[in-house]
Write an enzyme that holds these catalytic residues in place. Sequence first.
Site, PDB file in Angstrom:
ATOM      1  CB  ILE A   9      -0.687   0.184   1.041  1.00  0.00           C
ATOM      2  CG1 ILE A   9      -1.373  -1.037   1.680  1.00  0.00           C
ATOM      3  CG2 ILE A   9      -2.079   0.929   1.697  1.00  0.00           C
ATOM      4  CD1 ILE A   9      -3.068  -1.599   0.165  1.00  0.00           C
ATOM      5  CB  ALA A  10       2.446   3.167   1.519  1.00  0.00           C
ATOM      6  CB  ALA A  11       6.789   1.538  -0.743  1.00  0.00           C
TER       7      ALA A  11
ATOM      8  CG  LEU B 164      13.636   3.504   7.753  1.00  0.00           C
ATOM      9  CD1 LEU B 164      14.021   2.983   9.763  1.00  0.00           C
ATOM     10  CD2 LEU B 164      15.353   3.302   7.058  1.00  0.00           C
ATOM     11  N   GLY B 165      11.122   0.587   5.290  1.00  0.00           N
ATOM     12  CA  GLY B 165      10.063  -0.998   4.773  1.00  0.00           C
ATOM     13  C   GLY B 165       8.692  -0.360   3.644  1.00  0.00           C
ATOM     14  CD  GLN B 166       7.816  -3.843   0.117  1.00  0.00           C
ATOM     15  OE1 GLN B 166       8.011  -3.095  -0.209  1.00  0.00           O
ATOM     16  NE2 GLN B 166       7.486  -4.702  -0.604  1.00  0.00           N
TER      17      GLN B 166
ATOM     18  CG  ASP C 115      10.625  10.957  10.793  1.00  0.00           C
ATOM     19  OD1 ASP C 115      10.514  11.948  10.431  1.00  0.00           O
ATOM     20  OD2 ASP C 115       9.837  10.023  10.517  1.00  0.00           O
TER      21      ASP C 115
END
Length: 661
Positions: free
Chosen positions: A188-190, A193-195, A344
Amino acid sequence: MMVKSLPSNSQSTAEDSRGSELSLIEVLPESGSPVLVINAPRQSAKHQPKVLAEAEPLTLGYDPEEIKTYYQSRPLQVLRRILTVLKPTLLYIFGIWWDKKRGVVVKNDSRRAVQLRELLTQLGPAYIKIGQALSTRPDLVPPVYLEELTKLQDQLPPFPNELAYQFIEEELGSRPDEIYAEISTNPIAAASLGQVYKGKLKTGEEVAIKVQRPDLRERITIDLYILRYLAGLVQRKVKRVRSDLVGILDELGDRIFEEMDYIHEGENAERFFELYGHMEDIYVPKIYWEYTNRRVLTMEWINGIKLTQTQEIKELGIDARYLIEVGVQCSLRQLLEHGFFHADPHPGNLLATFDGKLAYLDFGMMSEIKPPQRYGLIEAIVHVVNRDFDLLTQDYVKLEFLAPETDLTPIVPAFAKVFANAQGASVAELNIKSITDDLSALMYEYPFRVPPYYALIIRSLVTLEGIAIYIDPNFKVLSEAYPYVSKRLLTDPADELRNSLQDLLFKDGKFRWNRLENLLKNARSNQEYDFNLVMNQSVDFLSSARGEFIRDRLVDEFINGMDAVGKNVLHNFTYLLRERVGLTAVNEIPGATLEQQQTLEHIKGILGILRETKGFDPAKLVPQLTQILVNPRVHYLGQQVANRFTQKAVARLVRQLLAAE
């Protein structure tokens, strides 16, 4: 590299300062190849891992010395990485320069904006994070570039599903289809640091499944090693740089390594919920520990919209500006109250839920600020707002920006010069980014040093302010912050803030009524500020030994006020006798002085502010006062006030008699 697991009672493990177990590098005699020996990562009984994670060439925690040792023996690998970064970067810079030579308006060039995004993506996670930070600064980055850099938050190229599914199986001990009832066919999102995949548990809950990128640790560590080496070089060779650049980078490295440990992120999320989940319109997703390990995190799925998608939020009938106000209030409690803060808060990590709440995501990069620094920041905000630059320099010593032995004499006028544009301005006109920029310039001229903890605080605040400016160009974080700071000054029992309140209210022995008015006026805007709260805490403080200084001077001011009222009454009475009745033998007694009259006006103003404060109810005032009056502390306070009043009255009578003689 081979992997060897050790039992939990093995003597071949070590513990870091936080009690977590470190990895050790060993060499198996039968193979001669390096082996990462992994003991079970720090976890509570509720989320023990089923399978050991894939080994990586470096420690699980950030250890700059171990990283240095590792890469010093691999100079060719480091050189290749430097060339990999330099070549495309220099080509991009040359292209910008050539465009300018040809008269191309670079800031409006969408082609160059796309190239910049692609360049940062190509260079890897460390540089992607730089792009993410820039994506929240519409005051620094042209709109065309801003639009492209925003894609770095969650629209990066994904890695193959096969690898992601392999990691899930390695981390959780079963295939994804055996663990989850559903899982999306594509991410769904990348992010850097990860997806993230959308899934559903066998029990029916919708979840977000975050899987870490392959080879992430090695890609991050080599960049940190190079940047740390350059920081040390600049720190040694450039005398004007007095900041601890290496310390700042180590602080960032420590946070990034923690962010790569999804168990640590889950613990952060739970702690964040405990501290801030009770706040109005704040939402923190649940962590599913039985489906979480070091490289896989399963958390509650949140349906929502990015805060920067203002049009979509408006169509849902949600006020985006209100949500950013909620975010600012939450950040204030993070930084100034509990000290555990989200480092963040870019738009990809803040969502407006469909029911109008602000949801926090991604708790990998968190940090802490100690109590002395928290109180120092509050005091600094107060002194900036009130232009007390001599006290502001003392704040910078407490916050470790200046050494205690530093001569502060030339720095006071320098601060006055920095804030010259804000002289006479309201709090609403002050901007964190402009203040930071001005102070950065000042730090080159005087012996300032930037402490490591400061970098992440400013990153957090400036990022949040960037989102706020995107939503509302006129939004000022300090304007929203000052009511909270005022409330803390008036109600917090900490000695540091009581001293700050004393410095604020008194100058050269004189009570500054206008400052008290401003504090009360700002504090009443804070949703947690209450009339009963301030009454009870004021009584407790004023009746204590710590409140003696303010108590004595308030009595003096009270006597002066009573004196002014008496003078005005006698003046009006004698005026009436002379002018209306015609008793010219009666001397007209002078009224209150201008200063006394101003004090009376301030007291009237303060009473008006208290009447408009939340919790003030005339119908409930009598029982409230009765409850306060039966307090033993109030009896003690009344005795002290009466004694002080008597002393002052007798002293004044003696002076008047002596003056008459």
